[in-house]
Design a protein around this motif. Structure first.
Motif, PDB file in Angstrom:
ATOM      1  N   UNK A 134       0.856  -1.243   0.134  1.00  0.00           N
ATOM      2  CA  UNK A 134      -0.150   0.020  -0.123  1.00  0.00           C
ATOM      3  C   UNK A 134       0.852   1.238   0.181  1.00  0.00           C
ATOM      4  N   UNK A 135       0.771   1.928  -0.983  1.00  0.00           N
ATOM      5  CA  UNK A 135       1.514   3.262  -1.124  1.00  0.00           C
ATOM      6  C   UNK A 135       1.321   4.252  -0.224  1.00  0.00           C
ATOM      7  N   UNK A 136      -0.034   4.465   0.343  1.00  0.00           N
ATOM      8  CA  UNK A 136      -0.560   5.415   1.105  1.00  0.00           C
ATOM      9  C   UNK A 136      -0.272   5.254   2.679  1.00  0.00           C
ATOM     10  N   UNK A 137      -0.447   3.893   2.741  1.00  0.00           N
ATOM     11  CA  UNK A 137      -0.264   3.498   4.137  1.00  0.00           C
ATOM     12  C   UNK A 137       1.035   3.074   4.467  1.00  0.00           C
ATOM     13  N   UNK A 138       2.068   2.880   3.626  1.00  0.00           N
ATOM     14  CA  UNK A 138       3.240   2.457   3.837  1.00  0.00           C
ATOM     15  C   UNK A 138       3.496   1.072   4.439  1.00  0.00           C
ATOM     16  N   UNK A 139       2.668   0.154   3.983  1.00  0.00           N
ATOM     17  CA  UNK A 139       2.791  -1.249   4.342  1.00  0.00           C
ATOM     18  C   UNK A 139       2.892  -2.264   3.324  1.00  0.00           C
ATOM     19  N   UNK A 175       8.225   0.442   7.815  1.00  0.00           N
ATOM     20  CA  UNK A 175       9.462   0.733   8.317  1.00  0.00           C
ATOM     21  C   UNK A 175       9.620   2.193   8.145  1.00  0.00           C
ATOM     22  N   UNK A 176      10.230   3.206   8.705  1.00  0.00           N
ATOM     23  CA  UNK A 176      10.369   4.466   8.539  1.00  0.00           C
ATOM     24  C   UNK A 176      11.312   4.565   7.319  1.00  0.00           C
ATOM     25  N   UNK A 177      12.133   3.617   7.240  1.00  0.00           N
ATOM     26  CA  UNK A 177      12.920   3.723   5.845  1.00  0.00           C
ATOM     27  C   UNK A 177      12.305   3.373   4.688  1.00  0.00           C
ATOM     28  N   UNK A 178      10.959   3.121   4.619  1.00  0.00           N
ATOM     29  CA  UNK A 178      10.385   2.407   3.479  1.00  0.00           C
ATOM     30  C   UNK A 178       8.925   3.086   3.211  1.00  0.00           C
ATOM     31  N   UNK A 179       9.088   4.329   2.863  1.00  0.00           N
ATOM     32  CA  UNK A 179       7.773   5.395   2.685  1.00  0.00           C
ATOM     33  C   UNK A 179       7.477   5.287   1.205  1.00  0.00           C
ATOM     34  N   UNK A 180       6.053   5.101   0.928  1.00  0.00           N
ATOM     35  CA  UNK A 180       5.810   5.103  -0.344  1.00  0.00           C
ATOM     36  C   UNK A 180       5.900   3.842  -0.947  1.00  0.00           C
TER      37      UNK A 180
END
Length: 123
Positions: free
Chosen positions: A23-28, A44-49
């Motif tokens: 999921x792009x918007x939920x960063x999951x 993971x904060x290192x994995x946004x978008x």
């Protein structure tokens, strides 16, 4: 309040028993069983978008963080980071796609608004 869970990519494990969804918007990264049961959620904060996803024939899960300019390998169970494969320091800018080539033992990264495809040798 608008909640948005857009499925950008999905991939199936080589054995067919797991489905990976990003999921792009939920960063999951979600890991589901074949019957749809949620097995794991990875953030993971290192994995946004999250926007790029690839599962290798060996079952390795590769994901791209478009906003964080990173490519990671996540465990097959979908619960933990195994390795940071490439970052902005390696020239990654807004990665959109990733795949693994067993022929060249490399990951191939496509980027947004960029004609250059990055190739990183991995062992």
């Amino acid at each position: 309040m608008l909640l948005c869970f857009a499925v950008y990519k999905c991939a199936v494990s080589p054995t067919g028993d797991r489905l990976y969804i990003i999921s792009y918007f939920q960063h999951k990264l979600l890991t589901l069983a074949r019957d749809g049961t949620l097995l794991a959620t990875y953030t993971d904060p290192a994995l946004a978008g999250l926007i790029g996803l690839h599962v290798t024939p060996a079952g390795q899960v590769l994901v791209c963080g478009h906003l964080s300019h990173t490519v990671l390998q996540v465990g097959w169970e979908g619960e933990s980071k195994l390795a940071t494969l490439a970052t902005q320091e390696d020239g990654v800018r807004c990665p959109m796609s990733v795949c693994y080539s067993s022929t060249t033992s490399s990951i191939i990264v496509g980027q947004w608004r960029n004609d250059n495809i990055l190739v990183f040798r991995v062992e």
